[in-house]
Design a protein around this motif. Structure first.
Motif: not given
Length: 154
Positions: A23-26, A48-51, A54-63, A76-80
């Motif tokens: 994603s960062i490359a894109a 990086l912060l938005a990614l 948003t991943h953290s939010y999605a993980a938090l609400v999806s469990t 979720e830190f590895p995504v950033a």
């Protein structure tokens, strides 16, 4: 935690890291120099912060179970984190007064090196066969070729 659950968790971290670096490359490819010397750094940092958030939010609400925000953000830190080498190269470009285009090229190279390092770690952890290693490298090369082609076109 069972071995199977631990393996799935590591796989998820690697998946997020691969997604983050691609994603960062894109983002770097789509970025256009506008004369603002800090713009590349700002764009990478913002993405990086938005990614990450948003991943953290999605993980938090999806469990279905309660997890603390802090635990989810850490998980979720590895995504950033995968984009940090590219950010570092963009910052070095600013410090050493590299041409803006050179800084973006070096940031893309950092993405490629990061992707190969992540893939090497995955393959080594899996104890993968020679065939799997060749397929992984071939896939990385295709992704890299697409990103380089987009960088040239854009």
């Amino acid at each position: 935690m069972t071995i199977q659950a631990e393996t799935a968790e590591h796989r998820g971290s690697y998946t997020s890291a691969v997604y983050g670096v691609v994603s960062i490359a894109a983002v770097i490819v789509a970025w256009e120099a506008d004369g603002n010397e800090w713009h590349l750094i700002e764009v990478i940092t913002g993405y990086l912060l938005a990614l990450w958030l948003t991943h953290s939010y999605a993980a938090l609400v999806s469990t279905g179970t309660y997890s603390s925000w802090r635990a989810v953000v850490a998980h979720e830190f590895p995504v950033a984190a995968a984009g940090l080498p590219a950010l570092g190269m963009a910052i070095l470009g600013q410090i050493f007064r590299w041409n803006i285009e050179e800084a973006s090229d070096v940031a893309l190279i950092a993405c490629a090196v990061t992707l190969f390092a992540i893939q090497a770690s995955v393959v080594r952890r899996m104890g993968a066969s020679r065939r799997r290693l060749v397929l992984t490298v071939a896939c990385d090369m295709v992704i890299a070729a697409v990103i380089v082609a987009l960088h040239i076109i854009v």
